[in-house]
Write a protein that holds these residues in place. Structure first.
Motif, PDB file in Angstrom:
ATOM      1  N   GLN A  95       0.829  -1.210   0.000  1.00 22.46           N
ATOM      2  CA  GLN A  95       0.000   0.000   0.000  1.00 22.46           C
ATOM      3  C   GLN A  95       0.863   1.260   0.000  1.00 22.46           C
ATOM      4  N   LEU A  96       1.930   1.251   0.803  1.00 23.64           N
ATOM      5  CA  LEU A  96       2.798   2.424   0.873  1.00 23.64           C
ATOM      6  C   LEU A  96       3.484   2.683  -0.467  1.00 23.64           C
ATOM      7  N   ARG A  97       3.867   1.611  -1.162  1.00 24.62           N
ATOM      8  CA  ARG A  97       4.494   1.786  -2.478  1.00 24.62           C
ATOM      9  C   ARG A  97       3.492   2.376  -3.462  1.00 24.62           C
ATOM     10  N   ALA A  98       2.244   1.934  -3.416  1.00 24.45           N
ATOM     11  CA  ALA A  98       1.216   2.490  -4.304  1.00 24.45           C
ATOM     12  C   ALA A  98       1.019   3.978  -4.024  1.00 24.45           C
ATOM     13  N   GLN A  99       1.021   4.356  -2.750  1.00 24.98           N
ATOM     14  CA  GLN A  99       0.869   5.778  -2.408  1.00 24.98           C
ATOM     15  C   GLN A  99       2.084   6.586  -2.852  1.00 24.98           C
ATOM     16  N   GLU A 100       3.258   5.986  -2.747  1.00 27.37           N
ATOM     17  CA  GLU A 100       4.473   6.666  -3.213  1.00 27.37           C
ATOM     18  C   GLU A 100       4.384   6.953  -4.713  1.00 27.37           C
ATOM     19  N   ILE A 101       3.902   5.960  -5.467  1.00 30.22           N
ATOM     20  CA  ILE A 101       3.723   6.149  -6.912  1.00 30.22           C
ATOM     21  C   ILE A 101       2.706   7.255  -7.181  1.00 30.22           C
ATOM     22  N   ALA A 102       1.618   7.269  -6.403  1.00 27.31           N
ATOM     23  CA  ALA A 102       0.586   8.301  -6.581  1.00 27.31           C
ATOM     24  C   ALA A 102       1.165   9.693  -6.336  1.00 27.31           C
ATOM     25  N   MET A 103       1.976   9.834  -5.288  1.00 26.02           N
ATOM     26  CA  MET A 103       2.546  11.147  -4.970  1.00 26.02           C
ATOM     27  C   MET A 103       3.589  11.567  -5.997  1.00 26.02           C
ATOM     28  N   GLN A 104       4.440  10.623  -6.379  1.00 18.32           N
ATOM     29  CA  GLN A 104       5.529  10.954  -7.302  1.00 18.32           C
ATOM     30  C   GLN A 104       4.990  11.347  -8.671  1.00 18.32           C
ATOM     31  N   ASN A 105       3.904  10.696  -9.087  1.00 17.54           N
ATOM     32  CA  ASN A 105       3.356  10.935 -10.425  1.00 17.54           C
ATOM     33  C   ASN A 105       2.049  11.726 -10.416  1.00 17.54           C
ATOM     34  N   ARG A 106       1.647  12.194  -9.218  1.00 19.10           N
ATOM     35  CA  ARG A 106       0.423  12.990  -9.046  1.00 19.10           C
ATOM     36  C   ARG A 106      -0.787  12.278  -9.655  1.00 19.10           C
ATOM     37  N   LEU A 107      -0.971  11.022  -9.250  1.00 22.77           N
ATOM     38  CA  LEU A 107      -2.079  10.224  -9.757  1.00 22.77           C
ATOM     39  C   LEU A 107      -3.187  10.130  -8.711  1.00 22.77           C
ATOM     40  N   LEU A 108      -4.404  10.317  -9.150  1.00 20.67           N
ATOM     41  CA  LEU A 108      -5.584  10.165  -8.297  1.00 20.67           C
ATOM     42  C   LEU A 108      -5.572   8.770  -7.662  1.00 20.67           C
ATOM     43  N   SER A 109      -5.984   8.677  -6.398  1.00 22.84           N
ATOM     44  CA  SER A 109      -5.981   7.384  -5.699  1.00 22.84           C
ATOM     45  C   SER A 109      -7.401   6.899  -5.441  1.00 22.84           C
ATOM     46  N   VAL A 110      -7.616   5.612  -5.688  1.00 23.20           N
ATOM     47  CA  VAL A 110      -8.920   4.979  -5.454  1.00 23.20           C
ATOM     48  C   VAL A 110      -8.696   3.818  -4.494  1.00 23.20           C
ATOM     49  N   TYR A 111      -9.398   3.845  -3.353  1.00 20.61           N
ATOM     50  CA  TYR A 111      -9.289   2.778  -2.356  1.00 20.61           C
ATOM     51  C   TYR A 111     -10.577   1.953  -2.356  1.00 20.61           C
ATOM     52  N   LEU A 112     -10.449   0.643  -2.512  1.00 21.80           N
ATOM     53  CA  LEU A 112     -11.584  -0.269  -2.374  1.00 21.80           C
ATOM     54  C   LEU A 112     -11.349  -1.051  -1.092  1.00 21.80           C
ATOM     55  N   THR A 113     -12.035  -0.651  -0.026  1.00 21.44           N
ATOM     56  CA  THR A 113     -11.719  -1.177   1.305  1.00 21.44           C
ATOM     57  C   THR A 113     -12.643  -2.332   1.685  1.00 21.44           C
ATOM     58  N   ASP A 114     -11.999  -3.439   2.073  1.00 18.90           N
ATOM     59  CA  ASP A 114     -12.728  -4.656   2.455  1.00 18.90           C
ATOM     60  C   ASP A 114     -11.747  -5.458   3.314  1.00 18.90           C
ATOM     61  N   SER A 115     -11.546  -5.010   4.551  1.00 19.17           N
ATOM     62  CA  SER A 115     -10.414  -5.514   5.318  1.00 19.17           C
ATOM     63  C   SER A 115     -10.762  -5.778   6.775  1.00 19.17           C
ATOM     64  N   ILE A 383      12.758   4.993 -15.438  1.00 17.65           N
ATOM     65  CA  ILE A 383      12.198   3.643 -15.374  1.00 17.65           C
ATOM     66  C   ILE A 383      13.341   2.658 -15.595  1.00 17.65           C
ATOM     67  N   THR A 384      13.460   1.695 -14.702  1.00 20.19           N
ATOM     68  CA  THR A 384      14.549   0.723 -14.771  1.00 20.19           C
ATOM     69  C   THR A 384      13.990  -0.672 -15.053  1.00 20.19           C
ATOM     70  N   ILE A 385      14.591  -1.348 -16.025  1.00 17.35           N
ATOM     71  CA  ILE A 385      14.242  -2.731 -16.333  1.00 17.35           C
ATOM     72  C   ILE A 385      15.492  -3.574 -16.107  1.00 17.35           C
ATOM     73  N   VAL A 386      15.380  -4.567 -15.226  1.00 12.32           N
ATOM     74  CA  VAL A 386      16.509  -5.481 -15.008  1.00 12.32           C
ATOM     75  C   VAL A 386      16.330  -6.638 -15.987  1.00 12.32           C
ATOM     76  N   SER A 404      15.517   5.235  -6.266  1.00 10.04           N
ATOM     77  CA  SER A 404      14.126   5.689  -6.455  1.00 10.04           C
ATOM     78  C   SER A 404      13.722   5.952  -7.902  1.00 10.04           C
ATOM     79  N   PRO A 405      13.876   4.959  -8.794  1.00  9.80           N
ATOM     80  CA  PRO A 405      13.267   5.146 -10.118  1.00  9.80           C
ATOM     81  C   PRO A 405      11.757   5.213  -9.960  1.00  9.80           C
ATOM     82  N   ASN A 406      11.091   5.882 -10.904  1.00  9.16           N
ATOM     83  CA  ASN A 406       9.625   5.933 -10.835  1.00  9.16           C
ATOM     84  C   ASN A 406       9.033   4.530 -10.850  1.00  9.16           C
TER      85      ASN A 406
END
Length: 476
Positions: A95-115, A383-386, A404-406
């Protein structure tokens, strides 16, 4: 096979329990109702694989990127078929990695909570530290301050920490009869007070829509909830990124041929331009300093119509190659051109045995440090591809995870380690009777390094954003 297994969540019995008894949609069906089209880049799908949490991947959540109403979004969706959506340490990391991607790329976040909330027996790995569960809520607040919209659907049980995710979002939808929201559920009320209360009375959709105000929208069904969220996103005034359809050529050579080019032996490297010619538009590549420092290939090309800079290993990262790489990365930064790194770092040569070799070694280190600084400071998407081996300091220089590649993706054949175990030392083969204690210990260490350098070991621990098939590299 692994991706197929993971796509089934907690397994067929768990899905039946979820969909038939609990009358809920499977998490992947929910995404289909939300997305504009079928494209969905799932992030780190193998996270938790074969880790000590049971017989299924224990992330308990699905993360990825797709479009709603033309807007690129990051999704964090609990999968309640995996241990009731309970949050394990690897799930928090995901989850933290997804939020990091959202912040770095300014992407809207959608949470589907069922936990079911945090898995309490592992609370010491989930709760106290800076990178544990509470960071999810901190990030939600920071994203709001950054004016990055966040929306949520309460599509199941949201207990304890899970209850803060939708309440901190800008707008939340709760679904009648299946969505519940409380810090402590009915079993804890019974244990604490002896009183029985139903989940619906304690924290159901009607209560939170009419009484508490924790939810902004009431939905009578899951389908209605996802239609509602699409409508909400259309009113966020968060403009989609301009995406003019750019005419582009396919590579001259089939991407399927990358399956035969993926390096399996890292004692030597194949010419990396064979790989680039199957990735670049029209197989066109404008090389930079083609005849200097040839163990690193640098230059410009287009992928799906987008201009990118290419930095690709073509052997050992020598002094000249490092200086060339430093110069090229600075050019890309100056021109605001994104950089694609293709990692296949060669094993290190033997340690210097003379003064002249030591001087050459020091000069190479200095040049590598210069490139490392250039990569760290380049203010462009990376973007890094190994595509092969990823070893030691050269993985840092080539924009490994710690830089910290995107995004960072692996081919299935990739190896990620401090050293290549096959070049580390030589030990007697199994069955040799004269194997001393030291040799047995070295053999055990070599086997451990071999296991831990696998792409699957890496991806299970979220050291990357997922393993991708070589032929899908352009699409990803």
């Amino acid at each position: 096979e692994l991706l197929e297994m993971v796509s089934k969540g907690g397994g067929e019995n768990a899905i039946l329990h979820h969909t038939q008894r609990n009358k809920k949609l499977f998490v992947r069906e929910r995404l289909k109702l939300l997305l504009d089209d079928e494209f969905f880049l799932e992030l780190s799908p193998l996270a938790g694989l074969n880790m000590p949490y049971g017989d299924v991947p224990a992330a308990g959540c699905l993360t990825g990127i797709g479009k709603i109403c033309g807007v690129w979004c990051v999704f964090v969706a609990n999968d309640a078929t995996v241990k009731g959506g309970t949050i394990y340490p690897i799930g928090v990391k995901k989850q933290l990695r997804a939020q990091e991607i959202a912040m770095q790329n300014r992407l809207l976040s959608v949470y589907l909570t069922d936990s079911g909330g945090a898995f309490l027996p592992l609370q010491s790995e989930l709760f106290p530290d800076k990178s544990h569960g509470g960071r999810v809520f901190y990030n939600e607040a920071i994203m709001s301050a950054m004016r990055i919209p966040q929306v949520a659907v309460v599509c199941g049980s949201c207990v304890a920490g899970g209850a803060y995710v939708p309440t901190m979002a800008e707008e939340a939808v709760i679904i009648d009869k299946i969505g519940t929201l409380f810090l402590a559920g009915p079993p804890l009320v019974k244990a604490a007070t002896g009183e029985y209360v139903s989940p619906e009375d304690l924290g159901g959709a009607k209560l939170h829509s009419k009484v508490s105000g924790c939810s902004d929208h009431f939905a009578s069904s899951e389908k209605e909830a996802y239609e509602c969220i699409r409508n909400v996103i259309s009113t966020l005034n968060y403009d989609p990124l301009p995406e003019n359809v750019i005419e582009h050529d396919s590579p001259l050579y089939s991407s399927d041929e990358l399956l035969g080019l993926a390096p399996q032996d890292y004692r030597c490297t194949l010419p990396v331009k064979l790989i680039l010619s199957r990735l670049m538009d029209g197989s066109r590549f404008q090389e930079f300093k083609a005849n200097y420092g040839t163990t690193l290939v640098t230059g410009f090309g287009h992928v799906e119509g987008h201009l990118v800079g290419i930095v690709a290993n073509n052997g050992e990262l020598s002094h000249d190659a490092s200086l060339k790489g430093s110069h090229f990365v600075q050019l890309c930064s100056q021109r605001s051109i994104p950089i694609l790194f293709f990692q296949n770092t060669a094993p290190h040569t033997a340690e210097p045995t003379s003064i002249s070799q030591a001087e050459a070694h020091s000069n190479r280190l200095k040049a590598q440090a210069s490139m490392m600084a250039a990569v760290a400071c380049a203010a462009v998407p990376k973007i890094t591809i190994v595509i092969g081996g990823c070893y030691g300091s050269e993985s840092y220089i080539m924009c490994g995870r710690s830089f910290s590649p995107n995004f960072l993706f692996l081919w299935p054949n990739a190896r990620v380690a401090l050293v290549d175990s096959r070049h580390f030392f030589i030990v007697p083969q199994a069955g040799d009777n004269d194997c001393t204690g030291d040799e047995a210990e070295l053999k055990h260490l070599k086997e451990k390094l071999e296991e831990e350098s696998s792409a699957f070991y890496s991806s299970a621990r979220l050291w990357d954003d997922g393993i991708i098939l070589p032929q899908n590299t352009r699409k990803v």
